[in-house]
Design an enzyme around this catalytic site. Structure first.
Site, PDB file in Angstrom:
ATOM      1  N   PHE A 130      74.743  18.483  -4.930  1.00 39.58           N
ATOM      2  CA  PHE A 130      73.493  19.105  -5.587  1.00 39.58           C
ATOM      3  C   PHE A 130      73.012  18.123  -6.893  1.00 39.58           C
ATOM      4  CE2 PHE A 130      71.832  22.348  -8.694  1.00 39.58           C
ATOM      5  CZ  PHE A 130      70.749  23.091  -7.608  1.00 39.58           C
ATOM      6  N   HIS A 131      71.846  18.261  -6.968  1.00 43.33           N
ATOM      7  CA  HIS A 131      71.034  17.448  -8.189  1.00 43.33           C
ATOM      8  C   HIS A 131      69.818  18.352  -8.294  1.00 43.33           C
ATOM      9  CE1 HIS A 131      70.157  15.625  -4.253  1.00 43.33           C
ATOM     10  NE2 HIS A 131      69.042  15.205  -5.082  1.00 43.33           N
ATOM     11  N   HIS A 182      65.911  17.107 -10.301  1.00 44.85           N
ATOM     12  CA  HIS A 182      65.248  16.103 -10.489  1.00 44.85           C
ATOM     13  C   HIS A 182      64.327  16.806 -11.795  1.00 44.85           C
ATOM     14  CE1 HIS A 182      65.531  13.864  -6.734  1.00 44.85           C
ATOM     15  NE2 HIS A 182      65.626  15.079  -6.268  1.00 44.85           N
TER      16      HIS A 182
END
Length: 320
Positions: free
Chosen positions: A252-253, A255
């Site tokens: 999970f990231h 932007h």
């Protein structure tokens, strides 16, 4: 092996230094894709006897220095004169303090997955129900070799890119780091692009988010706002915070992109989900059981070269 600063593999520690001399030995094979609007091109070839993808893109011109650029031209070649319209090619005189002309990113060794990802390909709209996620997507995610996320873990553990970390919050479940995304050359604020990587490995995609993650997401939002303001003077009202689905990698990231940045494929409807919207849907989710994010149907574009495409097609998720 050669190193890269764009999705490096876990054996990057064995990498050879990338230099002008080594790039001169790059042997191009074919063009994977290109964009005339951004001056970006992906080239497949061989570097240090390994398959490699080289991404070349013209850097963004700093608006505050645009006038200085015009005063520092070395040569101008006028190819259209039809008053009041004039067009020309120009060459900028090299100076020690001049911004770089090109941004070059390298993926080496490039896997077949990398090659497919950056190749031009036909795309279709997919409707992914919770059932199709369970029967098709979940197995695809679980089938990934964890070593492919070695570059993410190296950042989180402080073994790589430690000097690039802008903010770090400790904690196995609530921790995360903020750093400049490799798509940003860190010259133009209007092109600002940051990435937030969470410490926990339990969240593969936004479908895994639950109400218990609301504090983590709010903490990320607040830290991003503070960091962008303190480091770059960019206020919260100038930032887009979003999450991809499907993501390019299953850790999970978030932007973070300047609102003035030109839209790219990853910011289009279906691919990008605003962080505030995810938080709201989690707040509306039942206290027990699957969240609304886990229960909803997602509609998004999928390329024919994506590893999920054939499974989605067989499951009837591709719209005719």
């Amino acid at each position: 092996m050669c190193s890269l600063n764009a999705e490096p593999l876990s054996d990057a520690s064995r990498a050879a230094e990338i230099s002008v001399d080594s790039l001169a030995k790059f042997t191009p094979t074919r063009i994977l894709s290109e964009s005339t609007s951004t001056g970006s091109i992906y080239i497949l070839g061989t570097l240090h006897d390994s398959p490699a993808i080289v991404h070349i893109q013209k850097t963004v011109l700093e608006s505050a220095k645009a006038g200085d650029v015009l005063r520092g031209l070395e040569k101008i070649d006028l190819f259209l004169e039809n008053q009041p319209y004039f067009s020309s090619h120009a060459w900028i005189r090299p100076t020690p303090d001049r911004a770089p002309d090109l941004q070059i990113k390298i993926i080496c060794p490039a896997t077949e997955t990398h090659i497919k990802k950056y190749s031009e390909q036909e795309r279709f709209i997919v409707c992914e129900t919770p059932e199709i996620y369970r029967d098709v997507v979940l197995g695809y995610i679980n089938g990934f070799d964890e070593s492919r996320l070695g570059w993410v873990y190296a950042i989180l553990d402080g073994r790589k890119e430690a000097e690039r970390i802008l903010y770090r919050k400790e904690g196995d479940e609530e921790g995360f780091v903020i750093l400049p995304d490799l798509k940003w050359d860190q010259t133009s604020m209007n092109a600002l692009y940051l990435t937030v990587l969470v410490q926990t490995r339990s969240i593969k995609s936004l479908r895994d988010l639950t109400r218990s993650h609301i504090p983590l997401l709010n903490s990320i939002k607040e830290a991003v706002y503070d960091t962008a303001k303190q480091k770059y003077g960019v206020g919260a009202g100038k930032l887009r915070l979003f999450v991809h689905y499907q993501p390019s990698y299953y850790h999970f990231h978030v932007h973070v992109v300047h609102i003035q940045s030109e839209a790219f494929a990853g910011m289009l409807v279906g691919q990008a989900h605003m962080l505030d919207d995810l938080i709201t849907l989690l707040e509306l989710s039942p206290p027990d059981g699957p969240s609304l994010l886990a229960q909803k149907t997602y509609t998004y574009p999928l390329g024919v070269e994506h590893g999920l495409f054939e499974g989605m097609k067989a499951a009837g998720a591709i719209l005719d």
